[in-house]
Design a protein around this motif. Structure first.
Motif, PDB file in Angstrom:
ATOM      1  N   ASP A 183       0.866  -1.175   0.000  1.00  0.00           N
ATOM      2  CA  ASP A 183       0.000   0.000   0.000  1.00  0.00           C
ATOM      3  C   ASP A 183       0.900   1.220   0.000  1.00  0.00           C
ATOM      4  O   ASP A 183       2.114   1.092  -0.175  1.00  0.00           O
ATOM      5  N   ASN A 184       0.333   2.409   0.189  1.00  0.00           N
ATOM      6  CA  ASN A 184       1.192   3.589   0.078  1.00  0.00           C
ATOM      7  C   ASN A 184       2.146   3.761   1.248  1.00  0.00           C
ATOM      8  O   ASN A 184       3.071   4.552   1.171  1.00  0.00           O
ATOM      9  N   ASN A 185       1.979   2.986   2.331  1.00  0.00           N
ATOM     10  CA  ASN A 185       2.862   3.108   3.489  1.00  0.00           C
ATOM     11  C   ASN A 185       3.743   1.892   3.733  1.00  0.00           C
ATOM     12  O   ASN A 185       4.824   2.021   4.299  1.00  0.00           O
ATOM     13  N   GLU A 186       3.298   0.694   3.353  1.00  0.00           N
ATOM     14  CA  GLU A 186       4.015  -0.534   3.718  1.00  0.00           C
ATOM     15  C   GLU A 186       4.165  -1.497   2.544  1.00  0.00           C
ATOM     16  O   GLU A 186       3.294  -1.571   1.678  1.00  0.00           O
ATOM     17  N   LEU A 187       5.259  -2.234   2.592  1.00  0.00           N
ATOM     18  CA  LEU A 187       5.523  -3.315   1.639  1.00  0.00           C
ATOM     19  C   LEU A 187       5.928  -4.545   2.444  1.00  0.00           C
ATOM     20  O   LEU A 187       6.852  -4.488   3.253  1.00  0.00           O
ATOM     21  N   ARG A 188       5.213  -5.628   2.249  1.00  0.00           N
ATOM     22  CA  ARG A 188       5.509  -6.898   2.928  1.00  0.00           C
ATOM     23  C   ARG A 188       5.682  -7.973   1.866  1.00  0.00           C
ATOM     24  O   ARG A 188       4.784  -8.194   1.040  1.00  0.00           O
ATOM     25  N   ILE A 189       6.838  -8.645   1.892  1.00  0.00           N
ATOM     26  CA  ILE A 189       7.119  -9.690   0.906  1.00  0.00           C
ATOM     27  C   ILE A 189       7.619 -10.941   1.611  1.00  0.00           C
ATOM     28  O   ILE A 189       8.524 -10.877   2.440  1.00  0.00           O
ATOM     29  N   LEU A 190       7.036 -12.069   1.259  1.00  0.00           N
ATOM     30  CA  LEU A 190       7.561 -13.398   1.518  1.00  0.00           C
ATOM     31  C   LEU A 190       7.252 -14.174   0.243  1.00  0.00           C
ATOM     32  O   LEU A 190       6.153 -14.678   0.060  1.00  0.00           O
ATOM     33  N   TYR A 191       8.205 -14.188  -0.664  1.00  0.00           N
ATOM     34  CA  TYR A 191       7.979 -14.732  -2.002  1.00  0.00           C
ATOM     35  C   TYR A 191       8.913 -15.917  -2.219  1.00  0.00           C
ATOM     36  O   TYR A 191      10.132 -15.782  -2.097  1.00  0.00           O
ATOM     37  N   LEU A 192       8.353 -17.071  -2.508  1.00  0.00           N
ATOM     38  CA  LEU A 192       9.113 -18.297  -2.719  1.00  0.00           C
ATOM     39  C   LEU A 192       8.904 -18.765  -4.152  1.00  0.00           C
ATOM     40  O   LEU A 192       7.770 -18.892  -4.605  1.00  0.00           O
ATOM     41  N   LYS A 193      10.013 -19.033  -4.867  1.00  0.00           N
ATOM     42  CA  LYS A 193       9.911 -19.521  -6.237  1.00  0.00           C
ATOM     43  C   LYS A 193      11.195 -20.245  -6.618  1.00  0.00           C
ATOM     44  O   LYS A 193      12.292 -19.720  -6.455  1.00  0.00           O
ATOM     45  N   ASP A 194      11.041 -21.469  -7.121  1.00  0.00           N
ATOM     46  CA  ASP A 194      12.177 -22.258  -7.629  1.00  0.00           C
ATOM     47  C   ASP A 194      13.317 -22.383  -6.612  1.00  0.00           C
ATOM     48  O   ASP A 194      14.484 -22.245  -6.960  1.00  0.00           O
ATOM     49  N   GLY A 195      12.990 -22.604  -5.356  1.00  0.00           N
ATOM     50  CA  GLY A 195      14.012 -22.765  -4.325  1.00  0.00           C
ATOM     51  C   GLY A 195      14.653 -21.463  -3.878  1.00  0.00           C
ATOM     52  O   GLY A 195      15.627 -21.472  -3.133  1.00  0.00           O
ATOM     53  N   LYS A 196      14.111 -20.333  -4.302  1.00  0.00           N
ATOM     54  CA  LYS A 196      14.626 -19.018  -3.914  1.00  0.00           C
ATOM     55  C   LYS A 196      13.589 -18.329  -3.035  1.00  0.00           C
ATOM     56  O   LYS A 196      12.403 -18.562  -3.174  1.00  0.00           O
ATOM     57  N   SER A 197      14.072 -17.473  -2.147  1.00  0.00           N
ATOM     58  CA  SER A 197      13.190 -16.781  -1.211  1.00  0.00           C
ATOM     59  C   SER A 197      13.546 -15.313  -1.128  1.00  0.00           C
ATOM     60  O   SER A 197      14.713 -14.960  -0.887  1.00  0.00           O
ATOM     61  N   TRP A 198      12.557 -14.437  -1.342  1.00  0.00           N
ATOM     62  CA  TRP A 198      12.712 -12.989  -1.176  1.00  0.00           C
ATOM     63  C   TRP A 198      11.870 -12.567   0.006  1.00  0.00           C
ATOM     64  O   TRP A 198      10.730 -13.012   0.156  1.00  0.00           O
ATOM     65  N   THR A 199      12.411 -11.689   0.848  1.00  0.00           N
ATOM     66  CA  THR A 199      11.643 -11.141   1.969  1.00  0.00           C
ATOM     67  C   THR A 199      11.845  -9.633   2.027  1.00  0.00           C
ATOM     68  O   THR A 199      12.906  -9.122   1.643  1.00  0.00           O
ATOM     69  N   ALA A 200      10.830  -8.941   2.523  1.00  0.00           N
ATOM     70  CA  ALA A 200      10.931  -7.499   2.765  1.00  0.00           C
ATOM     71  C   ALA A 200       9.885  -7.106   3.782  1.00  0.00           C
ATOM     72  O   ALA A 200       8.761  -7.600   3.772  1.00  0.00           O
ATOM     73  N   ASN A 201      10.285  -6.219   4.674  1.00  0.00           N
ATOM     74  CA  ASN A 201       9.398  -5.616   5.657  1.00  0.00           C
ATOM     75  C   ASN A 201       9.786  -4.142   5.675  1.00  0.00           C
ATOM     76  O   ASN A 201      10.684  -3.735   6.402  1.00  0.00           O
ATOM     77  N   CYS A 202       9.122  -3.346   4.818  1.00  0.00           N
ATOM     78  CA  CYS A 202       9.561  -1.984   4.550  1.00  0.00           C
ATOM     79  C   CYS A 202       8.420  -0.992   4.671  1.00  0.00           C
ATOM     80  O   CYS A 202       7.250  -1.343   4.534  1.00  0.00           O
ATOM     81  N   THR A 203       8.787   0.267   4.881  1.00  0.00           N
ATOM     82  CA  THR A 203       7.832   1.364   4.939  1.00  0.00           C
ATOM     83  C   THR A 203       8.341   2.542   4.104  1.00  0.00           C
ATOM     84  O   THR A 203       9.514   2.579   3.728  1.00  0.00           O
ATOM     85  N   ARG A 204       7.414   3.484   3.846  1.00  0.00           N
ATOM     86  CA  ARG A 204       7.773   4.728   3.139  1.00  0.00           C
ATOM     87  C   ARG A 204       7.528   5.894   4.046  1.00  0.00           C
ATOM     88  O   ARG A 204       6.611   5.937   4.789  1.00  0.00           O
TER      89      ARG A 204
END
Length: 130
Positions: A109-130
């Motif tokens: 959303d315009n204030n927060e970004l939350r990522i837990l993305y799993l694909k092909d044995g790879k993992s991306w994470t993010a817990n961010c704000t603006r």
């Protein structure tokens, strides 16, 4: 006469400033814009078979691409980008990745970004704000 022109000019300037401020209220909302680009800062991470990258001082640059429902995520700290991720709008200002589950999701959303993305044995994470 000069005083009347000066007063009229001040009213025109005031009108311009008020109009500009109120018309920009949704400019930073990724859900309600045809074009969106914004940087979210906070903790980011990435893991695959060879790498384990983690930072509490990272960033993710988010852009909405021409399709209107797909977004790109450019990570800092040498983390590979995620491109062409498709979203659905949920509520007024929240976007949720198409196919989200409890163990793989992206929410923005315009204030927060939350990522837990799993694909092909790879993992991306993010817990961010603006």
């Amino acid at each position: 006469m000069k005083k009347a022109i000066r007063i009229l000019g001040m009213f025109a300037l005031l009108f311009f400033v008020v109009t500009t401020i109120t018309s920009c209220s949704d400019d930073d909302d990724p859900a309600n814009n045809d074009f969106f680009a914004g940087t979210y800062r906070g903790s980011v991470g990435y893991t695959d078979g060879d790498n384990n990258i983690s930072s509490n001082d990272g960033s993710v640059f988010v852009t909405k691409i021409a399709s209107g429902t797909k977004y790109n995520f450019a990570f800092s700290n040498g983390i590979p980008d995620l491109n062409g991720v498709e979203f659905n709008q949920q509520g007024d200002n929240t976007l949720v990745m198409v196919g989200s589950t409890a163990t793989s999701y992206i929410r923005i959303d315009n204030n927060e970004l939350r990522i837990l993305y799993l694909k092909d044995g790879k993992s991306w994470t993010a817990n961010c704000t603006r």
